[in-house]
Design a protein around this motif. Structure first.
Motif, short mmCIF file in Angstrom:
data_model
loop_
_atom_site.label_atom_id
_atom_site.label_comp_id
_atom_site.label_asym_id
_atom_site.label_seq_id
_atom_site.Cartn_x
_atom_site.Cartn_y
_atom_site.Cartn_z
N TYR A 1 42.51 52.30 33.80
CA TYR A 1 42.59 51.17 34.73
C TYR A 1 43.65 51.40 35.81
N LYS B 1 42.86 51.85 40.15
CA LYS B 1 43.13 50.76 41.10
C LYS B 1 43.21 51.26 42.54
N PRO C 1 37.07 49.54 43.28
CA PRO C 1 37.17 48.21 42.66
C PRO C 1 36.63 48.14 41.24
N VAL D 1 38.64 46.82 38.11
CA VAL D 1 38.67 45.49 37.52
C VAL D 1 37.80 45.45 36.26
N ALA E 1 39.19 44.92 32.50
CA ALA E 1 38.73 43.76 31.74
C ALA E 1 38.46 44.11 30.28
N GLN F 1 38.11 37.14 32.95
CA GLN F 1 39.06 37.94 33.72
C GLN F 1 38.64 38.22 35.15
N PHE F 2 37.35 38.27 35.44
CA PHE F 2 36.92 38.69 36.77
C PHE F 2 37.35 37.70 37.87
N PHE G 1 41.26 37.97 38.05
CA PHE G 1 41.74 39.14 38.78
C PHE G 1 41.51 39.00 40.28
N TRP G 2 40.29 38.61 40.64
CA TRP G 2 39.94 38.58 42.06
C TRP G 2 40.68 37.50 42.83
N ALA H 1 44.02 38.95 43.42
CA ALA H 1 43.91 40.02 44.42
C ALA H 1 43.70 39.45 45.82
N MET I 1 41.36 46.10 44.84
CA MET I 1 41.09 45.23 43.70
C MET I 1 39.93 44.26 43.95
#
Length: 292
Positions: free
Chosen positions: A133, A137, A141, A144, A148, A181-182, A185-186, A189, A203
């Motif tokens: 991971y 980065k 992308p 991610v 996850a 998580q998606f 995370f986004w 980001a 990200m």
């Protein structure tokens, strides 16, 4: 001097982030059918504390490796430039030793006190987070997606620590945390887009922040969590109340993503971010409080 060094080690651990991650492993452990939940069972609470300590050690090791590998990038970002490594307060060798001791000791603790499978999964999670991971980065992308997986493993690790094997209940808990998580995370980001861009990190699922594609993706993944609220109930892991709370939390998360789609601005991205902070602890607590 000693206090200052202790604070530096604490920054490497990222205790706030690690604590939430490891808390989900505790819930996974307590959700297992062979673990009778009781507020007065001292033996159970000793095992929970051991699981928490082992999880914090492994997660802290992964976070430390992440900071070693990203020390040059961290110098370029406002929120990370004062960490021990980019600020020069700590050398790479010391950080690597700290990470190795924590990660290996934590995995061995879980293997010894629970079972080898739990220890192996935890160490695999560390390797995937730190060495797949983290470098990805700056490449694509898809990082991610990779991130996850170790991010969703803690509740499964807790389940396996209790049962000694993989089973449907553990995978359901993994899936809930995986899809959660998606958007999480986004949204982060999107809010920190300028910082990430300076460090060369990709990200978002698109090269541009202004497009609504990120919000569409947030809607898709958060929408999955609404019907998923039924699955723990179908598997007799939780009762009606737990199911309803999980579904309501999913609707809240999805609603924040819809607002993000229409407004596509800093405020609405932060709304998704805070919705993610609310969703996970609420769902985890609902599941365990209404455990069947």
């Amino acid at each position: 001097m000693a206090l200052a060094r202790a604070k530096d080690y604490n920054q490497l651990l990222k205790p706030n982030l690690s604590g939430m991650v490891v808390f989900s492993s505790v819930i996974g452990y307590l959700m297992a059918p062979n673990i009778p939940f009781s507020w007065h069972d001292q033996g159970m609470w000793m095992r929970v504390i051991t699981l928490f300590i082992g999880g914090m050690m492994v997660t802290g090791g992964a976070n430390t490796i992440n900071q070693v590998l990203e020390r040059e990038s961290d110098k370029l970002m406002q929120r990370t430039k004062m960490r021990p490594l980019p600020d020069g307060r700590m050398g790479d060798t010391e950080a690597w030793i700290f990470a190795a001791v924590l990660g290996i000791s934590g995995a061995l603790l879980l293997a010894y006190c629970f079972n080898p499978l739990a220890g192996a999964i935890s160490f695999f999670s560390l390797l995937l987070y730190a060495f797949a991971y983290t470098p990805m980065k700056k490449v694509h992308p898809v990082a991610v997606l990779i991130g996850a997986i170790p991010g969703a493993l803690p509740p499964l690790i807790g389940w396996v620590a209790a049962t000694g094997h993989f089973s449907a209940g553990g995978w359901v808990l993994f899936s809930i945390q995986f899809f959660w998580q998606f958007p999480h995370f986004w949204a982060i980001a999107w809010v920190a887009f300028d910082d990430y861009s300076r460090a060369g990190m990709r990200m978002l699922p698109t090269r541009e922040r202004e497009t609504k594609f990120t919000a569409v993706q947030c809607m898709m993944y958060s929408a999955v969590l609404i019907p998923m609220a039924l699955v723990p109930h179908i598997l007799h892991l939780t009762g009606n109340a737990g199911m309803l709370v999980c579904a309501a939390a999913g609707v809240m998360y999805f609603g924040a993503s819809i607002i993000f789609y229409f407004h596509n601005d800093y405020k609405s991205a932060r709304r998704v971010m805070f919705a993610s902070f609310i969703y996970l602890p609420v769902v985890l607590l609902a599941l365990i409080i209404d455990k069947v």
